[in-house]
Design an enzyme around this catalytic site. Structure first.
Site, short mmCIF file in Angstrom:
data_model
loop_
_atom_site.label_atom_id
_atom_site.label_comp_id
_atom_site.label_asym_id
_atom_site.label_seq_id
_atom_site.Cartn_x
_atom_site.Cartn_y
_atom_site.Cartn_z
N SER A 57 29.59 14.93 30.88
CA SER A 57 28.75 15.52 30.61
C SER A 57 27.28 15.81 29.48
O SER A 57 26.93 14.96 28.93
CB SER A 57 29.02 17.16 30.07
OG SER A 57 27.95 18.41 30.17
N TYR A 101 34.50 22.32 25.19
CA TYR A 101 33.81 21.01 26.36
C TYR A 101 32.67 20.39 25.74
O TYR A 101 33.10 18.54 25.97
CB TYR A 101 33.31 22.39 27.40
CG TYR A 101 32.62 20.95 28.28
CD1 TYR A 101 33.70 20.71 30.12
CD2 TYR A 101 31.46 20.90 28.55
CE1 TYR A 101 32.99 19.92 30.90
CE2 TYR A 101 30.64 20.80 29.66
CZ TYR A 101 31.37 19.84 30.85
OH TYR A 101 31.85 19.49 32.08
#
Length: 275
Positions: A159, A172
């Site tokens: 990400s 995350y």
């Protein structure tokens, strides 16, 4: 890649691939793209529903391959990346059935948002169990065989949050950063064997995970234009990615067109991180 032949229509013909998190979103798009490129794809997820529907779409009427452009195939296999025994068993079963794996794509991921100083223990642990330890489990099961054979490609879908801080996404972002660095370290150790390891780092992509973050009808516009309140820039290209955009980058990196690319982190975010 030694031992393989391919053409422009099916650049991955003869390759065996395993994709995690293939039940929906980016994982489903990656599995589909690899199959269209000619690979024999084992699409895995912790539950059967999504991957079985994906396999059915590729089988098409009477098994004629409604989505496949090349000579590839796609089959479903339930596998929980947090369970090391299940991962080992799934990899062994896949290789008994189809032969050695040439490609591994780690897509399985979860997002449990919350303020960094207020995250619950279980949310932190669950996030790392899938996003980081899951990558470790699959790579450990697949990479030694690739190294012995002197070929293979591993891509971890990370990400852009791994490289740019995001409010409300500490677990995350940290888990994705750890997975990215693990993948690069693995690639460094395996480089002499001919195994390549890379990371694709998407930005905002039109998936169920992304839509779960949208709290009102203006949320997509804030993604595009930026949100000063959360210290977030917009997307210079002016569009939210489709899962297929990420899948195309993965397909390139696992192909022979990228045969001299390893240890890289490719941001596919429309310029959102200004990198």
């Amino acid at each position: 890649m030694p031992g393989h032949t391919a053409d422009d229509r099916a650049p991955l013909a003869g390759r065996n691939a395993l994709v995690t998190g293939a039940g929906q979103g980016i994982g489903a798009a990656v599995a589909s793209a690899l199959a269209r490129a000619g690979a024999r794809v084992t699409a895995t997820d912790r539950t059967a529903e999504g991957i079985e529907a994906l396999a059915a779409r590729h089988a098409g009427p009477a098994g004629h391959g409604s989505e496949a452009a090349g000579a590839g195939s796609l089959e479903a296999r339930v596998m929980d990346v947090t369970d090391t025994g299940a991962v080992t068993a799934a990899v062994e079963a896949t290789e008994r059935l189809h032969g050695p794996l040439d490609i591994l794509v780690n897509v399985a991921g979860v997002l449990r948002p919350g303020p960094a100083a207020q995250l619950a223990d279980e949310d932190w642990a669950a996030t790392f169990a899938v996003n980081t330890t899951g990558v470790f489990h699959t790579c450990r099961a697949v990479a030694p065989g690739m190294a012995r054979r002197g070929r293979g490609s591993i891509v971890t879908v990370g990400s852009n949050a791994a490289g740019v801080p995001r409010t409300g996404m500490a677990a995350y972002a940290a888990s994705k950063a750890a997975a990215a660095m693990y993948t690069k370290c693995l690639g460094l150790e395996l480089g002499r064997s001919g195994v390549r390891c890379n990371v694709v780092a998407p930005g905002s992509t039109d998936t169920a995970m992304q839509r779960a973050l949208w709290t009102d009808e203006h949320a997509p516009r804030r993604v595009l234009d930026g949100d000063p309140a959360t210290y977030r820039t917009g997307i210079p290209l002016g569009r939210i990615a489709d899962p297929e955009d990420i899948a195309e980058a993965v397909t390139f990196l696992v192909s022979d067109r990228a045969r001299h690319i390893t240890l890289q982190e490719l941001y596919v975010d429309g310029g959102a991180t200004l990198r």
